[in-house]
Structure formats: C-alpha cells, structure tokens
Design a protein around this motif. Structure first.
Motif, PDB file in Angstrom:
ATOM      1  N   PHE A   1      -4.648   0.931  16.350  1.00 50.93           N
ATOM      2  CA  PHE A   1      -4.489   2.339  16.745  1.00 50.93           C
ATOM      3  C   PHE A   1      -3.580   3.069  15.754  1.00 50.93           C
ATOM      4  N   ALA A   2      -2.452   2.441  15.415  1.00 53.67           N
ATOM      5  CA  ALA A   2      -1.497   3.047  14.481  1.00 53.67           C
ATOM      6  C   ALA A   2      -2.100   3.165  13.082  1.00 53.67           C
ATOM      7  N   ALA A   3      -2.801   2.110  12.638  1.00 52.52           N
ATOM      8  CA  ALA A   3      -3.427   2.129  11.310  1.00 52.52           C
ATOM      9  C   ALA A   3      -4.509   3.200  11.235  1.00 52.52           C
ATOM     10  N   GLY A   4      -5.242   3.393  12.326  1.00 58.78           N
ATOM     11  CA  GLY A   4      -6.265   4.429  12.381  1.00 58.78           C
ATOM     12  C   GLY A   4      -5.676   5.812  12.182  1.00 58.78           C
ATOM     13  N   ARG A   5      -4.507   6.043  12.745  1.00 57.50           N
ATOM     14  CA  ARG A   5      -3.839   7.347  12.581  1.00 57.50           C
ATOM     15  C   ARG A   5      -3.437   7.577  11.129  1.00 57.50           C
ATOM     16  N   VAL A   6      -2.961   6.514  10.478  1.00 55.46           N
ATOM     17  CA  VAL A   6      -2.580   6.621   9.061  1.00 55.46           C
ATOM     18  C   VAL A   6      -3.814   6.961   8.220  1.00 55.46           C
ATOM     19  N   CYS A   7      -4.927   6.284   8.494  1.00 55.07           N
ATOM     20  CA  CYS A   7      -6.163   6.539   7.736  1.00 55.07           C
ATOM     21  C   CYS A   7      -6.660   7.966   7.921  1.00 55.07           C
TER      22      CYS A   7
ATOM     23  N   TYR B   1       0.839  -1.201   0.000  1.00 56.59           N
ATOM     24  CA  TYR B   1       0.000   0.000   0.000  1.00 56.59           C
ATOM     25  C   TYR B   1       0.879   1.258   0.000  1.00 56.59           C
ATOM     26  N   ALA B   2       2.111   1.104   0.477  1.00 52.78           N
ATOM     27  CA  ALA B   2       3.016   2.250   0.638  1.00 52.78           C
ATOM     28  C   ALA B   2       3.404   2.880  -0.697  1.00 52.78           C
ATOM     29  N   THR B   3       3.215   2.168  -1.808  1.00 50.12           N
ATOM     30  CA  THR B   3       3.604   2.740  -3.103  1.00 50.12           C
ATOM     31  C   THR B   3       2.802   4.003  -3.409  1.00 50.12           C
ATOM     32  N   ASN B   4       1.549   4.039  -2.948  1.00 54.42           N
ATOM     33  CA  ASN B   4       0.725   5.257  -3.087  1.00 54.42           C
ATOM     34  C   ASN B   4       0.044   5.565  -1.759  1.00 54.42           C
ATOM     35  N   PRO B   5       0.811   6.017  -0.744  1.00 56.27           N
ATOM     36  CA  PRO B   5       0.233   6.154   0.601  1.00 56.27           C
ATOM     37  C   PRO B   5      -0.941   7.125   0.700  1.00 56.27           C
ATOM     38  N   GLY B   6      -0.994   8.113  -0.206  1.00 57.15           N
ATOM     39  CA  GLY B   6      -2.124   9.063  -0.151  1.00 57.15           C
ATOM     40  C   GLY B   6      -3.301   8.603  -0.990  1.00 57.15           C
ATOM     41  N   ASP B   7      -3.101   7.488  -1.704  1.00 61.49           N
ATOM     42  CA  ASP B   7      -4.122   6.958  -2.593  1.00 61.49           C
ATOM     43  C   ASP B   7      -5.371   6.555  -1.812  1.00 61.49           C
ATOM     44  N   ARG B   8      -6.532   6.944  -2.353  1.00 60.55           N
ATOM     45  CA  ARG B   8      -7.789   6.652  -1.655  1.00 60.55           C
ATOM     46  C   ARG B   8      -7.979   5.142  -1.466  1.00 60.55           C
ATOM     47  N   LYS B   9      -7.549   4.342  -2.458  1.00 59.59           N
ATOM     48  CA  LYS B   9      -7.720   2.893  -2.363  1.00 59.59           C
ATOM     49  C   LYS B   9      -6.924   2.333  -1.185  1.00 59.59           C
ATOM     50  N   ALA B  10      -5.687   2.806  -1.002  1.00 60.52           N
ATOM     51  CA  ALA B  10      -4.855   2.341   0.123  1.00 60.52           C
ATOM     52  C   ALA B  10      -5.541   2.647   1.450  1.00 60.52           C
ATOM     53  N   THR B  11      -6.064   3.880   1.557  1.00 59.41           N
ATOM     54  CA  THR B  11      -6.748   4.295   2.793  1.00 59.41           C
ATOM     55  C   THR B  11      -8.009   3.470   3.021  1.00 59.41           C
ATOM     56  N   LEU B  12      -8.728   3.222   1.921  1.00 58.88           N
ATOM     57  CA  LEU B  12      -9.977   2.453   2.000  1.00 58.88           C
ATOM     58  C   LEU B  12      -9.704   1.023   2.460  1.00 58.88           C
ATOM     59  N   TYR B  13      -8.683   0.384   1.852  1.00 56.37           N
ATOM     60  CA  TYR B  13      -8.334  -0.989   2.196  1.00 56.37           C
ATOM     61  C   TYR B  13      -7.878  -1.093   3.646  1.00 56.37           C
TER      62      TYR B  13
END
Length: 334
Positions: free
Chosen positions: A292-298, A223-235
């Motif tokens: 918790f960490a993943a929530g912050r990224v999202c 997912y890190a290849t496009n960290p701001g990508d909506r799909k990465a955030t959605l997944y």
C-alpha cells in the motif's frame, strides 16, 4: 481416468488451484492450501539478473512447476507431462486428450488470455489453467483464479501456450495418469514444512529466503538516490505487481500458507501449528502495508509522505517477522 463432469473451484493461486482441481476430478480431494503446503510453495527471491519485462524479478513463491512436482512425489501421483516443438503439435495433442475426456493442465501467458481484464494482461508466462472440453471450436476453460468457467478460441490459446520470453511455456500440458485412491497426509505435511523452512532459512545465496527480503530492502533504500527517476518507480512498481497482481501475490501466499498450517494442525493434532498460522497472518498484513505504501510512492512520482528509506525499513520488518516465524516452525516437534 474419471469420466465425471469436471468441477470448477475458484482458488487463490493458479498452480496450487490446478493441482487441487485436477486431483479432485480423479477422486483425491485435497484443498488448495494443503497442496501449497505439501509442495512447500512459500518462498522469497529477488533476482536482479533475471529481467521480467525489463525489470528485476521478485518472487514470493517457489519457482513454477515445483509445487506440482513435490505434491505428486509426496502423494504418489503419476503425471504425464509434455512440451512441444511447434504450436501445431501442441494443439493436436490437446485435442486428442480432450476428445478422450481428460481434463488437461496447461502453462500459459496471461497476456494472450482474452477472458482476463486488459489491466491484468501482461507478459507473465507461468500461469496455469485447465482445459476440460471443447464445444463449437471453443475450448472450455477452468481457470482457478476465475470465479466461473469460461471459453477461449484456438488462436488465443495457441498464442498463450507458445508465448516467447522467460519462462517459455513451449505448449506444456500435463494430466494425472495414476492417482492413489487413498493417501496419508501426515508424512507429506511434515516433509513440506521441513523443505519450506530450509528454503527460507538455509539457502546460502543472498537473494533467496529471508536473506533475499533483506537483500531487496537494501536495494529499495538505494532507489532513494533518485526518487523521481523513472527507473526507481518502474522497479518499485514491479515489486508491487509481483506481490499483489500475479496469481496470489506475496501477502496472499502468506495467508495461503497460514491456512495450510491450520489444516495441518488438525491432521497432525498439533496446536502449535495453529498458533503459528496466526503469526504468519500478521506477517501477511505487514506485506500488505508495504504494498500500500509503495503504491503511493509510485503514484505520486515525486515527494511523498512515504520515503524509499521507510519502504526499506518496512521490508526489514517483514524479513525479521518471517525469520522469527520460520525458526519457530522449524523447531516444531511432530
């Protein structure tokens, strides 16, 4: 059938909670953790090809209905279970059972249950609840994840029972028709533990068990290849949602299984199980930290103090912890 008043007990997870409440009503007192453990409910799977609301599905427990089937088989409980071709037939059968004083378990979609807060109402079709009566055209509901009983109108209940999508509930209803007066828990506990270890360690497919956690970790790193990508955030958001919001969630299932091992250690007079329960609680904490960490990224939707690579490493740590735990559990001598 018991004619006593239905006793609602709040539980952590809907399926094991419904089992505990329905069997308790018939005089067979079995705690929710015990039902979850005998049913070998603990599991992990990441299914990129099974889309839930358009995103890959992640599960931290065995597939819906399996806990119920396993508990009934191991305890000698006979269940009547039906699905229906139309909502009319399904609601008619429910009315008939309720009129006979039978509390009935139902599979439903969370989205159509008006007693849930709006933020919790999304398309998840494997939620279990009990309808135990009807009053003034309202069904009396014991939903095990709620702290008290509630009611629901016929239209909402029909929509919830016959929601479209995967898995389609098709109005599924079930209730015990034979419950043994007394059961021995020793063998069912041992069988449940053996089955859980097998599913976590030995399923050959890479998406399941401990291998499945590592499989997901590698995908999260990508997912890190496009960290701001909506799909990465959605997944990533869906991984957390499946972990923390649906029923008990990933970490919660680890705590629930740890509670089962504590009870099992008393029944089997085995201190090793109690020690392993403590270890699994620590694994549950690792899952909570990941969420918790993943929530912050999202939430940040941009550069964060936690990277996808770090999230992937956290999942690898969860996998190592679970593998060590299940290997030890599989070697316990009874």
């Amino acid at each position: 059938m018991s004619n006593s008043i239905f006793q609602h007990k709040q539980t952590a997870h809907c399926e094991s909670g419904v089992i505990s409440n329905l069997l308790g009503h018939q005089g067979l007192q079995i705690s929710e953790p015990m039902a979850f453990g005998i049913g070998a409910g603990i599991f992990f799977g990441h299914l990129p090809f099974v889309k839930v609301n358009g995103v890959p599905g992640t599960t931290y427990r065995i597939w819906p209905g399996a806990i119920f089937q396993r508990v009934c088989k191991r305890l000698g409980v006979k269940m009547e279970s039906e699905k229906f071709s139309t909502p009319e037939k399904g609601m008619l059968a429910l009315d008939k059972a309720v009129a006979a004083g039978i509390p009935v378990g139902l599979q439903s979609s969370v989205y159509y249950l008006p007693y849930f807060p709006p933020s919790y109402r999304f398309h998840f079709n494997a939620h279990n609840l009990v309808v135990y009566g009807k009053q003034e055209n309202q069904y009396l509901v014991s939903d095990p994840v709620m702290d008290t009983v509630t009611t629901i109108d016929p239209e909402s209940l029909s929509q919830a029972r016959f929601a479209k999508g995967f898995p389609a509930p098709k109005g599924k209803m079930y209730y015990p028709v034979h419950v043994p007066a007394k059961v021995s828990l020793e063998k069912p506990i041992q069988e449940g533990i053996a089955q859980a270890c097998h599913f976590m360690l030995k399923v050959p497919l890479p998406m399941f068990g401990v291998k499945g956690i590592r499989f997901l970790a590698k995908r999260v790193a990508n997912y890190a290849t496009n960290p701001g990508d909506r799909k990465a955030t959605l997944y990533l958001g869906n991984i957390i949602r499946m972990q923390e919001e649906i029923g008990t969630g990933g970490a919660g299932f680890r705590f629930l299984y740890a509670a089962f091992l504590q009870e099992a250690s008393v029944v089997l007079k085995n201190d090793q199980l109690s020690k392993l329960a403590g270890e699994l609680t620590q694994t549950g904490d690792l899952w909570r930290n990941f969420a918790f960490a993943a929530g912050r990224v999202c939430k940040s939707r941009s550069a964060s103090d936690v990277s996808y690579k770090e999230l992937s490493e956290m999942l690898m740590t969860c996998a190592a912890s679970e593998e060590a735990f299940f290997r030890k559990l599989a070697q316990v001598k009874f």
